[in-house]
Design an enzyme around this catalytic site. Structure first.
Site, mmCIF file in Angstrom:
data_model
loop_
_atom_site.group_PDB
_atom_site.id
_atom_site.type_symbol
_atom_site.label_atom_id
_atom_site.label_comp_id
_atom_site.label_asym_id
_atom_site.label_seq_id
_atom_site.Cartn_x
_atom_site.Cartn_y
_atom_site.Cartn_z
ATOM 1 N N GLN A 233 17.318 27.898 66.197
ATOM 2 C CA GLN A 233 16.550 28.254 65.004
ATOM 3 C C GLN A 233 17.431 28.110 63.775
ATOM 4 O O GLN A 233 18.527 28.670 63.706
ATOM 5 C CB GLN A 233 16.007 29.678 65.061
ATOM 6 C CG GLN A 233 15.082 29.925 63.862
ATOM 7 C CD GLN A 233 14.527 31.321 63.773
ATOM 8 O OE1 GLN A 233 15.273 32.270 63.552
ATOM 9 N NE2 GLN A 233 13.207 31.454 63.910
ATOM 10 N N CYS B 87 11.759 35.494 58.487
ATOM 11 C CA CYS B 87 12.724 36.574 58.272
ATOM 12 C C CYS B 87 12.585 37.132 56.861
ATOM 13 O O CYS B 87 12.599 36.369 55.886
ATOM 14 C CB CYS B 87 14.147 36.056 58.492
ATOM 15 S SG CYS B 87 15.412 37.321 58.279
ATOM 16 N N GLY C 43 4.892 39.438 68.169
ATOM 17 C CA GLY C 43 4.783 40.705 67.474
ATOM 18 C C GLY C 43 4.183 41.805 68.324
ATOM 19 O O GLY C 43 3.004 41.758 68.665
#
Length: 347
Positions: free
Chosen positions: A71, A101, A213
């Site tokens: 990433q 982020c 999530g």
């Protein structure tokens, strides 16, 4: 058409990139529990890749970690393309752009969730990265930031970035509030909106849409997979790593590598010794195993023994074995370890 690569085949279940958590040592440990899941590195900024030294510090991994995705954090299309090419040269199976982020540090450098307000910039980056590599280029994002409309603005973001060639999106089903909430608060306070991600998949059947999530069980993963293409699990996969032991069988239809926690821990011993020989500290490696024996007799003693002693000078496999000796699993009693082979004897 979405290409087929090792990352594509594994993407059905992945472990989310998490700063200070999904290190190379955690990822190697995860492979004692699942061979099929797609693993992500921590976010690495383009500056670290291009200017950090030694590069091994930021990009190093063990072959056992495949399939593995890097990433990246950044926004400059040229720098991201150069980093993507480096990632491919290093053997990564995928490169992923962080658009989720929410920390102040990354905002100030136009990295992470703030990019959801600049979809054209993300599209340009994706296009440049794809031109530089043959491995998949993917995006991890939120359902929105601050006062954005979770329907219209997310739809616009996906449409623009997909038009640049991105076929794979993993969506954290929470907004990120860049004003007023800390990064930690952004992981819990904004409400989850799974139906919005489900609708995104319905409106884009041609895209691979994954969800992230608040997912904590494999049953929840299976339920989500009825609505979307893939599931990404973060904190639960780290704090309760035994969750990963059921991934291969329940989500991929294949037997996993470990029947028990003790078997997984024992299989990790050669890796620990290798890293110790390279100069790593025991506590830097074993901190990722502290949650392995949750709910087992002796699990707290195992955690305490490692927490209190693994940082000490000279701490090695013997201390790790002592910690394992404090634990019992109801379904399995550990056999003595053969120091010559680092394996349990076959009986």
């Amino acid at each position: 058409m979405i290409s087929q690569s090792p990352a594509d085949a594994a993407r059905r279940f992945s472990v989310a990139p998490m700063m200070d958590w999904t290190t190379r040592d955690y990822r190697a440990f995860a492979r004692t529990l699942t061979k099929r899941a797609l693993l992500y590195t921590e976010m690495v900024t383009t500056g670290a890749v291009l200017h950090g030294s030694p590069r091994e510090r930021f990009l190093g991994y063990s072959e056992v970690e495949h399939p593995i995705a890097l990433q990246l954090g950044g926004s400059d299309a040229g720098e991201l393309a150069e980093c993507a090419a480096i990632a491919q040269a290093w053997g990564y199976d995928e490169v992923n752009l962080n658009v989720g982020c929410p920390s102040d540090r990354v905002q100030n450098n136009m990295i992470g969730a703030c990019l959801m307000g600049h979809p054209e910039k993300v599209a340009a980056a994706v296009k440049a990265m794809q031109a530089a590599v043959s491995i998949p280029v993917t995006v991890k994002c939120r359902i929105g930031i601050d006062d954005q409309d979770e329907d219209a603005d997310l739809a616009r973001f996906i449409d623009i970035v997909a038009s640049a060639g991105c076929e794979v999106f993993t969506v954290h089903a929470r907004k990120a509030w860049l004003q007023g909430l800390s990064p930690k608060e952004n992981r819990d306070i904004p409400p989850l909106n799974y139906p919005r991600v489900h609708r995104l998949k319905q409106s884009h059947p041609e895209l691979h849409i994954g969800i992230n999530g608040g997912i904590k069980t494999l049953a929840e993963c299976q339920a989500q997979l009825e609505q979307v293409d893939s599931v990404m699990v973060g904190r639960e996969a780290y704090q309760n790593p035994w969750l990963l032991s059921g991934v291969d069988e329940q989500l991929f239809g294949e037997p996993g590598p470990a029947r028990t926690r003790l078997e997984a821990a024992t299989a990790f011993r050669p890796y620990i010794q290798q890293r110790l020989d390279e100069g790593a500290k025991l506590n830097h490696i074993t901190r990722h195993l502290l949650g392995l024996f949750q709910g087992c007799p002796g699990g707290r003693r195992f955690r305490r023994h490692l927490s209190e002693h693994a940082h000490k000078e000279g701490a090695g496999l013997r201390l790790f074995d002592d910690a394992l000796g404090l634990v019992r699993e109801p379904e399995f009693e550990a056999e003595p370890i053969d120091e010559q082979t680092n394996r349990q004897p076959v009986t």
